[in-house]
Design a protein around this motif. Structure first.
Motif, PDB file in Angstrom:
ATOM      1  N   ALA A 101       0.839  -1.196   0.000  1.00 32.63           N
ATOM      2  CA  ALA A 101       0.000   0.000   0.000  1.00 32.63           C
ATOM      3  C   ALA A 101       0.877   1.250   0.000  1.00 32.63           C
ATOM      4  CB  ALA A 101      -0.905  -0.026   1.228  1.00 32.63           C
ATOM      5  N   PRO A 102       0.334   2.399  -0.453  1.00 34.88           N
ATOM      6  CA  PRO A 102       1.137   3.637  -0.533  1.00 34.88           C
ATOM      7  C   PRO A 102       1.809   4.029   0.785  1.00 34.88           C
ATOM      8  CG  PRO A 102      -0.924   3.905  -1.709  1.00 34.88           C
ATOM      9  CD  PRO A 102      -1.007   2.574  -1.013  1.00 34.88           C
ATOM     10  N   SER A 103       1.139   3.805   1.919  1.00 35.75           N
ATOM     11  CA  SER A 103       1.738   4.210   3.198  1.00 35.75           C
ATOM     12  C   SER A 103       3.007   3.417   3.495  1.00 35.75           C
ATOM     13  CB  SER A 103       0.728   4.026   4.336  1.00 35.75           C
ATOM     14  OG  SER A 103       0.396   2.661   4.500  1.00 35.75           O
ATOM     15  N   PHE A 104       3.048   2.159   3.033  1.00 33.86           N
ATOM     16  CA  PHE A 104       4.239   1.345   3.267  1.00 33.86           C
ATOM     17  C   PHE A 104       5.372   1.740   2.322  1.00 33.86           C
ATOM     18  CE2 PHE A 104       0.965  -0.976   5.366  1.00 33.86           C
ATOM     19  CZ  PHE A 104       1.587  -1.558   6.453  1.00 33.86           C
ATOM     20  N   ILE A 105       5.006   2.209   1.137  1.00 35.71           N
ATOM     21  CA  ILE A 105       6.024   2.744   0.226  1.00 35.71           C
ATOM     22  C   ILE A 105       6.632   4.008   0.823  1.00 35.71           C
ATOM     23  CG2 ILE A 105       6.404   3.743  -2.055  1.00 35.71           C
ATOM     24  CD1 ILE A 105       4.195   1.904  -3.095  1.00 35.71           C
ATOM     25  N   GLN A 106       5.796   4.839   1.417  1.00 39.50           N
ATOM     26  CA  GLN A 106       6.277   6.050   2.077  1.00 39.50           C
ATOM     27  C   GLN A 106       7.194   5.696   3.247  1.00 39.50           C
ATOM     28  OE1 GLN A 106       3.159   8.522   3.636  1.00 39.50           O
ATOM     29  NE2 GLN A 106       4.535  10.185   4.216  1.00 39.50           N
ATOM     30  N   ALA A 107       6.808   4.679   4.013  1.00 40.63           N
ATOM     31  CA  ALA A 107       7.653   4.240   5.131  1.00 40.63           C
ATOM     32  C   ALA A 107       9.004   3.747   4.627  1.00 40.63           C
ATOM     33  CB  ALA A 107       6.940   3.141   5.917  1.00 40.63           C
ATOM     34  N   GLN A 108       9.015   3.050   3.503  1.00 42.90           N
ATOM     35  CA  GLN A 108      10.265   2.564   2.914  1.00 42.90           C
ATOM     36  C   GLN A 108      11.129   3.731   2.448  1.00 42.90           C
ATOM     37  OE1 GLN A 108      11.622  -0.744   2.385  1.00 42.90           O
ATOM     38  NE2 GLN A 108      13.375   0.552   1.884  1.00 42.90           N
ATOM     39  N   ASN A 109      10.513   4.724   1.827  1.00 41.91           N
ATOM     40  CA  ASN A 109      11.281   5.889   1.354  1.00 41.91           C
ATOM     41  C   ASN A 109      11.932   6.624   2.521  1.00 41.91           C
ATOM     42  OD1 ASN A 109      10.558   5.343  -1.298  1.00 41.91           O
ATOM     43  ND2 ASN A 109       8.818   6.763  -1.292  1.00 41.91           N
ATOM     44  N   HIS A 110      11.207   6.747   3.624  1.00 42.55           N
ATOM     45  CA  HIS A 110      11.790   7.424   4.782  1.00 42.55           C
ATOM     46  C   HIS A 110      12.915   6.584   5.376  1.00 42.55           C
ATOM     47  CE1 HIS A 110      12.042  10.286   8.016  1.00 42.55           C
ATOM     48  NE2 HIS A 110      11.985   9.300   8.898  1.00 42.55           N
ATOM     49  N   TYR A 111      12.735   5.289   5.405  1.00 46.20           N
ATOM     50  CA  TYR A 111      13.809   4.409   5.873  1.00 46.20           C
ATOM     51  C   TYR A 111      15.070   4.618   5.033  1.00 46.20           C
ATOM     52  CZ  TYR A 111      16.700   0.226   5.864  1.00 46.20           C
ATOM     53  OH  TYR A 111      17.775  -0.633   5.877  1.00 46.20           O
ATOM     54  N   ASN A 112      14.923   4.703   3.717  1.00 43.42           N
ATOM     55  CA  ASN A 112      16.082   4.893   2.829  1.00 43.42           C
ATOM     56  C   ASN A 112      16.834   6.173   3.186  1.00 43.42           C
ATOM     57  OD1 ASN A 112      15.329   2.564   1.462  1.00 43.42           O
ATOM     58  ND2 ASN A 112      14.282   3.660  -0.187  1.00 43.42           N
ATOM     59  N   GLN A 113      16.088   7.223   3.491  1.00 37.62           N
ATOM     60  CA  GLN A 113      16.711   8.497   3.853  1.00 37.62           C
ATOM     61  C   GLN A 113      17.502   8.377   5.150  1.00 37.62           C
ATOM     62  OE1 GLN A 113      13.986  11.879   4.323  1.00 37.62           O
ATOM     63  NE2 GLN A 113      15.259  12.655   6.000  1.00 37.62           N
ATOM     64  N   VAL A 114      16.880   7.773   6.151  1.00 28.88           N
ATOM     65  CA  VAL A 114      17.541   7.657   7.459  1.00 28.88           C
ATOM     66  C   VAL A 114      18.741   6.711   7.377  1.00 28.88           C
ATOM     67  CG1 VAL A 114      17.232   7.019   9.878  1.00 28.88           C
ATOM     68  CG2 VAL A 114      15.372   8.146   8.637  1.00 28.88           C
ATOM     69  N   LYS A 115      18.586   5.640   6.645  1.00 26.41           N
ATOM     70  CA  LYS A 115      19.669   4.658   6.510  1.00 26.41           C
ATOM     71  C   LYS A 115      20.898   5.279   5.865  1.00 26.41           C
ATOM     72  CE  LYS A 115      21.288   0.369   6.643  1.00 26.41           C
ATOM     73  NZ  LYS A 115      21.527  -0.347   7.907  1.00 26.41           N
ATOM     74  N   ALA A 116      20.691   6.215   4.958  1.00 26.29           N
ATOM     75  CA  ALA A 116      21.821   6.884   4.301  1.00 26.29           C
ATOM     76  C   ALA A 116      22.627   7.705   5.307  1.00 26.29           C
ATOM     77  CB  ALA A 116      21.312   7.776   3.169  1.00 26.29           C
ATOM     78  N   ASN A 117      21.984   8.167   6.361  1.00 26.68           N
ATOM     79  CA  ASN A 117      22.665   8.974   7.373  1.00 26.68           C
ATOM     80  C   ASN A 117      23.145   8.155   8.560  1.00 26.68           C
ATOM     81  OD1 ASN A 117      22.265  11.999   6.546  1.00 26.68           O
ATOM     82  ND2 ASN A 117      20.261  11.059   6.213  1.00 26.68           N
ATOM     83  N   TYR A 118      22.485   7.030   8.802  1.00 28.18           N
ATOM     84  CA  TYR A 118      22.833   6.176   9.942  1.00 28.18           C
ATOM     85  C   TYR A 118      22.903   4.723   9.480  1.00 28.18           C
ATOM     86  CZ  TYR A 118      21.386  10.338  12.519  1.00 28.18           C
ATOM     87  OH  TYR A 118      21.249  11.627  12.983  1.00 28.18           O
ATOM     88  N   PRO A 119      24.077   4.300   9.037  1.00 24.78           N
ATOM     89  CA  PRO A 119      24.202   2.916   8.535  1.00 24.78           C
ATOM     90  C   PRO A 119      23.835   1.865   9.575  1.00 24.78           C
ATOM     91  CG  PRO A 119      26.108   4.241   7.908  1.00 24.78           C
ATOM     92  CD  PRO A 119      25.323   5.066   8.875  1.00 24.78           C
ATOM     93  N   LYS A 120      24.099   2.136  10.855  1.00 29.10           N
ATOM     94  CA  LYS A 120      23.703   1.211  11.924  1.00 29.10           C
ATOM     95  C   LYS A 120      22.368   1.697  12.474  1.00 29.10           C
ATOM     96  CE  LYS A 120      24.022  -2.187  14.850  1.00 29.10           C
ATOM     97  NZ  LYS A 120      22.666  -2.054  15.397  1.00 29.10           N
ATOM     98  N   LEU A 121      21.309   1.002  12.061  1.00 30.50           N
ATOM     99  CA  LEU A 121      19.962   1.490  12.336  1.00 30.50           C
ATOM    100  C   LEU A 121      19.063   0.343  12.794  1.00 30.50           C
ATOM    101  CD1 LEU A 121      17.995   3.962  12.038  1.00 30.50           C
ATOM    102  CD2 LEU A 121      17.549   3.139   9.720  1.00 30.50           C
ATOM    103  N   ASP A 122      18.331   0.547  13.883  1.00 33.56           N
ATOM    104  CA  ASP A 122      17.313  -0.391  14.338  1.00 33.56           C
ATOM    105  C   ASP A 122      15.945   0.239  14.126  1.00 33.56           C
ATOM    106  OD1 ASP A 122      19.241  -2.224  15.167  1.00 33.56           O
ATOM    107  OD2 ASP A 122      19.368  -1.347  17.173  1.00 33.56           O
ATOM    108  N   ILE A 123      14.924  -0.613  14.001  1.00 34.88           N
ATOM    109  CA  ILE A 123      13.579  -0.153  13.683  1.00 34.88           C
ATOM    110  C   ILE A 123      12.644  -0.511  14.831  1.00 34.88           C
ATOM    111  CG2 ILE A 123      11.823  -0.061  11.868  1.00 34.88           C
ATOM    112  CD1 ILE A 123      14.623   0.480  10.821  1.00 34.88           C
TER     113      ILE A 123
END
Length: 280
Positions: A101-123
């Protein structure tokens, strides 16, 4: 099916994830006020930093003292119509469909942004946020710790796996009761409900997993370890009659009575002989 283990109390190792999930609500509720959100975070735990540049209405990023980060997805606010639409989609299983669903695509896009800044990341996340967190963990091979995630009872044949840890209360929670049927929830931990039993959705609230106010703020400083000083060995007391004691004492004070040698008595027969000789 996932294995469920009951705990007497919420494990302290995962308090930080519950706090991050609460902060995601707080950032939304205070109108994205980063300073106020940091103040709230400080009341929960020391040394953690709220990152507004990597946060938005539906997710907050918390930075640990060591520079690693926690991405926390926000749960549902019933006053937000969009949240209710997403919840309806979760109920029927859109988050487990081949096309998300679109909301999960949005969640994935935000994850990509944060992951680029914090390679060690927990959810992490609570309720709907826990569902998003589990989805992101499944898609990206991340660790997730979630609390009472929303789940559908209509997709139990799903066969995917990952390392998501789930916390649920020991009372019936209609939102997350179906989690035990999915293999991708590797570790389901059941903890006591601390919210009042008569409160609306008390079994579902994130407050069931937060540290008690008496423990706040949690400290990340190492515990002060007081060294154990071994007792000083005590020399055995030597009785005065002990020859070793007398010997040492006489070396220091030879004039003591105890140190003087007694004269040897002469042989009595010889003494008589000497006396008799002197008479003649």
């Amino acid at each position: 099916m996932a294995e469920e283990v009951e705990y007497d109390n919420m494990p302290t190792e995962d308090y930080e994830y519950a706090i991050a999930s609460q902060i995601a609500y707080d950032y939304y509720d205070n109108g994205n006020d980063a300073q106020r959100t940091q103040e709230i975070l400080d009341t929960y735990i020391e040394g953690y930093t709220f990152d507004p540049a990597n946060s938005y209405n539906d997710a907050s990023t918390i930075v640990r003292p060591d520079g690693t980060a926690i991405l926390a997805y926000r749960g549902t606010r019933p006053t937000n119509p969009i949240d209710l639409v997403v919840d309806a989609g979760i109920l029927v299983g859109t988050h487990r469909a081949p096309i998300p669903a679109p909301s999960f695509i949005q969640a994935q896009n935000h994850y990509n942004q944060v992951k680029a800044n914090y390679p060690k990341l927990d959810i992490t996340g609570h309720s709907r946020g826990g569902t998003w967190a589990n989805y992101i963990a499944r898609q990206n091979g991340e660790k997730a710790v979630v609390f009472n995630p929303g789940e559908t009872p209509f997709g139990l044949s799903y066969g995917g796996e990952n390392n998501t840890r789930v916390y649920r209360t020991n009372t019936f929670d209609i939102v997350s009761f179906s989690t035990h049927g999915y293999r991708d929830y590797k570790d389901i931990r059941i903890v006591p409900q601390t919210d009042p039993l008569d409160s609306w959705l008390g079994s579902h609230n994130i407050t069931n997993f937060l540290p008690h106010y008496n423990l706040l703020p949690l400290s990340t400083a190492p515990d002060i370890i007081i060294p154990v000083i071994p007792p000083k060995p005590v020399e055995p007391i030597i009785a005065k009659q002990d020859p070793r004691f007398i010997s040492n004492l006489c070396l220091e004070q030879p004039n003591l009575k105890i140190c003087k040698k007694k004269p040897k008595l002469k042989n009595k027969p010889m003494e008589r002989e000497l006396v008799s000789q002197s008479l003649y």
